[in-house]
Design a protein around this motif. Structure first.
Motif, PDB file in Angstrom:
ATOM      1  N   LEU A  38      36.733  26.607  20.936  1.00  0.00           N
ATOM      2  CA  LEU A  38      35.368  26.446  21.411  1.00  0.00           C
ATOM      3  C   LEU A  38      34.833  27.797  21.851  1.00  0.00           C
ATOM      4  N   ALA A  39      33.721  28.219  21.278  1.00  0.00           N
ATOM      5  CA  ALA A  39      33.104  29.483  21.656  1.00  0.00           C
ATOM      6  C   ALA A  39      31.976  29.233  22.650  1.00  0.00           C
ATOM      7  N   LEU A  40      31.883  30.116  23.640  1.00  0.00           N
ATOM      8  CA  LEU A  40      30.779  30.104  24.592  1.00  0.00           C
ATOM      9  C   LEU A  40      29.912  31.320  24.322  1.00  0.00           C
ATOM     10  N   SER A  41      28.616  31.109  24.176  1.00  0.00           N
ATOM     11  CA  SER A  41      27.699  32.224  23.960  1.00  0.00           C
ATOM     12  C   SER A  41      26.493  32.052  24.865  1.00  0.00           C
ATOM     13  N   GLY A  42      25.715  33.114  24.973  1.00  0.00           N
ATOM     14  CA  GLY A  42      24.534  33.078  25.822  1.00  0.00           C
ATOM     15  C   GLY A  42      24.353  34.402  26.529  1.00  0.00           C
ATOM     16  N   PRO A  43      23.198  34.626  27.133  1.00  0.00           N
ATOM     17  CA  PRO A  43      22.910  35.912  27.779  1.00  0.00           C
ATOM     18  C   PRO A  43      23.740  36.115  29.043  1.00  0.00           C
ATOM     19  N   SER A  44      23.723  37.344  29.542  1.00  0.00           N
ATOM     20  CA  SER A  44      24.398  37.645  30.799  1.00  0.00           C
ATOM     21  C   SER A  44      23.813  36.775  31.906  1.00  0.00           C
ATOM     22  N   GLY A  45      24.691  36.262  32.773  1.00  0.00           N
ATOM     23  CA  GLY A  45      24.249  35.401  33.855  1.00  0.00           C
ATOM     24  C   GLY A  45      24.124  33.942  33.481  1.00  0.00           C
ATOM     25  N   ALA A  46      24.500  33.602  32.242  1.00  0.00           N
ATOM     26  CA  ALA A  46      24.373  32.205  31.802  1.00  0.00           C
ATOM     27  C   ALA A  46      25.423  31.307  32.422  1.00  0.00           C
ATOM     28  N   GLY A  47      26.538  31.879  32.896  1.00  0.00           N
ATOM     29  CA  GLY A  47      27.601  31.091  33.499  1.00  0.00           C
ATOM     30  C   GLY A  47      28.865  31.002  32.667  1.00  0.00           C
ATOM     31  N   LYS A  48      28.978  31.822  31.609  1.00  0.00           N
ATOM     32  CA  LYS A  48      30.120  31.726  30.694  1.00  0.00           C
ATOM     33  C   LYS A  48      31.441  32.072  31.409  1.00  0.00           C
ATOM     34  N   THR A  49      31.483  33.231  32.059  1.00  0.00           N
ATOM     35  CA  THR A  49      32.712  33.630  32.750  1.00  0.00           C
ATOM     36  C   THR A  49      33.001  32.705  33.926  1.00  0.00           C
ATOM     37  N   THR A  50      31.966  32.246  34.613  1.00  0.00           N
ATOM     38  CA  THR A  50      32.161  31.291  35.702  1.00  0.00           C
ATOM     39  C   THR A  50      32.845  30.029  35.201  1.00  0.00           C
ATOM     40  N   LEU A  51      32.439  29.554  34.035  1.00  0.00           N
ATOM     41  CA  LEU A  51      33.054  28.354  33.472  1.00  0.00           C
ATOM     42  C   LEU A  51      34.538  28.594  33.187  1.00  0.00           C
ATOM     43  N   LEU A  52      34.885  29.755  32.634  1.00  0.00           N
ATOM     44  CA  LEU A  52      36.302  30.054  32.393  1.00  0.00           C
ATOM     45  C   LEU A  52      37.081  30.082  33.700  1.00  0.00           C
ATOM     46  N   ARG A  53      36.509  30.678  34.734  1.00  0.00           N
ATOM     47  CA  ARG A  53      37.189  30.762  36.025  1.00  0.00           C
ATOM     48  C   ARG A  53      37.373  29.370  36.648  1.00  0.00           C
ATOM     49  N   LEU A  54      36.427  28.475  36.428  1.00  0.00           N
ATOM     50  CA  LEU A  54      36.589  27.103  36.901  1.00  0.00           C
ATOM     51  C   LEU A  54      37.719  26.395  36.158  1.00  0.00           C
ATOM     52  N   LEU A  55      37.802  26.612  34.860  1.00  0.00           N
ATOM     53  CA  LEU A  55      38.892  26.021  34.078  1.00  0.00           C
ATOM     54  C   LEU A  55      40.246  26.553  34.530  1.00  0.00           C
ATOM     55  N   ALA A  56      40.291  27.852  34.852  1.00  0.00           N
ATOM     56  CA  ALA A  56      41.555  28.477  35.249  1.00  0.00           C
ATOM     57  C   ALA A  56      41.953  28.152  36.678  1.00  0.00           C
ATOM     58  N   GLY A  57      41.030  27.644  37.480  1.00  0.00           N
ATOM     59  CA  GLY A  57      41.330  27.396  38.881  1.00  0.00           C
ATOM     60  C   GLY A  57      41.141  28.609  39.755  1.00  0.00           C
ATOM     61  N   LEU A  58      40.514  29.660  39.234  1.00  0.00           N
ATOM     62  CA  LEU A  58      40.269  30.871  40.013  1.00  0.00           C
ATOM     63  C   LEU A  58      39.017  30.738  40.865  1.00  0.00           C
ATOM     64  N   SER A  59      38.238  29.716  40.612  1.00  0.00           N
ATOM     65  CA  SER A  59      37.065  29.397  41.416  1.00  0.00           C
ATOM     66  C   SER A  59      36.981  27.876  41.521  1.00  0.00           C
ATOM     67  N   ARG A  60      36.610  27.389  42.692  1.00  0.00           N
ATOM     68  CA  ARG A  60      36.528  25.939  42.896  1.00  0.00           C
ATOM     69  C   ARG A  60      35.135  25.437  42.506  1.00  0.00           C
ATOM     70  N   PRO A  61      35.076  24.361  41.745  1.00  0.00           N
ATOM     71  CA  PRO A  61      33.772  23.758  41.448  1.00  0.00           C
ATOM     72  C   PRO A  61      33.145  23.167  42.710  1.00  0.00           C
ATOM     73  N   ASP A  62      31.849  22.925  42.638  1.00  0.00           N
ATOM     74  CA  ASP A  62      31.149  22.225  43.713  1.00  0.00           C
ATOM     75  C   ASP A  62      31.131  20.713  43.469  1.00  0.00           C
ATOM     76  N   GLY A  63      31.483  20.302  42.266  1.00  0.00           N
ATOM     77  CA  GLY A  63      31.503  18.886  41.946  1.00  0.00           C
ATOM     78  C   GLY A  63      32.010  18.665  40.540  1.00  0.00           C
ATOM     79  N   GLY A  64      32.298  17.392  40.224  1.00  0.00           N
ATOM     80  CA  GLY A  64      32.724  17.050  38.876  1.00  0.00           C
ATOM     81  C   GLY A  64      34.208  16.764  38.780  1.00  0.00           C
ATOM     82  N   PHE A  65      34.765  16.979  37.573  1.00  0.00           N
ATOM     83  CA  PHE A  65      36.189  16.708  37.341  1.00  0.00           C
ATOM     84  C   PHE A  65      36.670  17.545  36.158  1.00  0.00           C
TER      85      PHE A  65
END
Length: 281
Positions: free
Chosen positions: A31-58
């Motif tokens: 799965l590729a993630l694309s989009g401009p800077s600030g779109a949230g791509k790296t944040t999403l990877l960090r949430l998947l890795a557990g390096l950042s805690r989500p505010d909600g969801g599963f």
């Protein structure tokens, strides 16, 4: 199967936004993630890795709950069987290339064979005794990729893993990455700004903008992107543009500088040239 709905507050140039992504990834997908800077791509990877805690969801991976806001469950990053290649490589500076890989492969059956195979596959065998400070950016990037794979992860997260490489090396390692993905039976999430790279590697692409999913679908076929050629930077121009000499010719073109590390005269890069039909007067 990976099933997720991840929510996280973002601080963007456009002001506060919310990353809100709901996806299901079948086993073996790239799965590729694309989009401009600030779109949230790296944040999403960090949430998947557990390096950042989500505010909600599963987040549920192969039937195992890695995160559930409702149940109050959280699997720490060290217990998640994944590999992560960061933009800044994050190599251990006091370890050699081989030692970086050995640290990641610790506890794996046949760890030495895994390390030797990855060193050969990613063209790092001669660099194995060196420490990161003695490597170029592109070499460090390859070491970071090898270290991520040394864990034999079930999920591989790649944040622009080939962006610092010249065109010839990038094309070779795109093929190597595709081979590794199949051999290791991985599920991979890849951030890339290169449409040709996405077309070659990904089965599906998710476009993000300010934290929201704006498109999910197949990547644009390589044939529709035009021709990928190599070039060498001749000059860095004002306004974030580069003057580039196309490989094998004296042709000069001016292009926007790709995202990532800054370019300097003499650097090589890949360009996708659109095929424009000839006019018929």
């Amino acid at each position: 199967m990976i099933d997720l709905h991840l929510i996280k507050a973002l601080h963007t140039a456009a002001g506060p936004r919310t990353l809100d992504v709901r996806l299901t990834l079948p086993p073996g997908e790239v799965l590729a993630l694309s989009g401009p800077s600030g779109a949230g791509k790296t944040t999403l990877l960090r949430l998947l890795a557990g390096l950042s805690r989500p505010d909600g969801g599963f987040l549920q991976v192969e039937g195992q709950v890695w995160y559930s806001h409702e149940r109050g469950q959280w699997l720490p990053p060290q217990r998640r069987p994944l590999g992560f290649v960061f933009q800044d490589y994050a190599l251990f500076p006091n370890m050699t290339v081989r030692e970086n890989l050995a640290f990641a492969a610790e506890g794996q059956p046949q760890a030495r064979q895994i390390i030797d195979g990855l060193l050969e596959l990613l063209e790092l065998t001669e660099l194995a005794p060196r420490r990161p400070a003695a490597l170029s950016g592109g070499q460090q990037q390859r070491v970071a990729l090898a270290r991520a794979l040394a864990r034999r992860p079930r999920l591989l997260l790649l944040d622009e893993p080939l962006s610092a490489l010249d065109l010839a090396t990038r094309l070779r390692l795109q093929q190597a990455l595709a081979d590794i993905h199949r051999e290791f039976k991985l599920t991979t999430v890849l951030i890339s700004h290169d449409p040709a790279e996405i077309a070659r590697l990904a089965t599906r692409v998710v476009e993000l903008d300010l934290g929201q999913v704006v498109r999910v679908g197949p990547p644009v076929p390589v044939a529709a992107l035009g021709t990928t050629v190599g070039g060498r930077v001749v000059a860095v121009l004002p306004g974030g543009h580069l003057r580039v000499q196309l490989g094998g010719s004296a042709t000069l073109v001016e292009v926007p500088a790709p995202t990532g590390p800054p370019y300097a005269p003499g650097d090589e890069l890949a360009l996708s040239l659109a095929v424009v039909p000839a006019r018929r007067d």
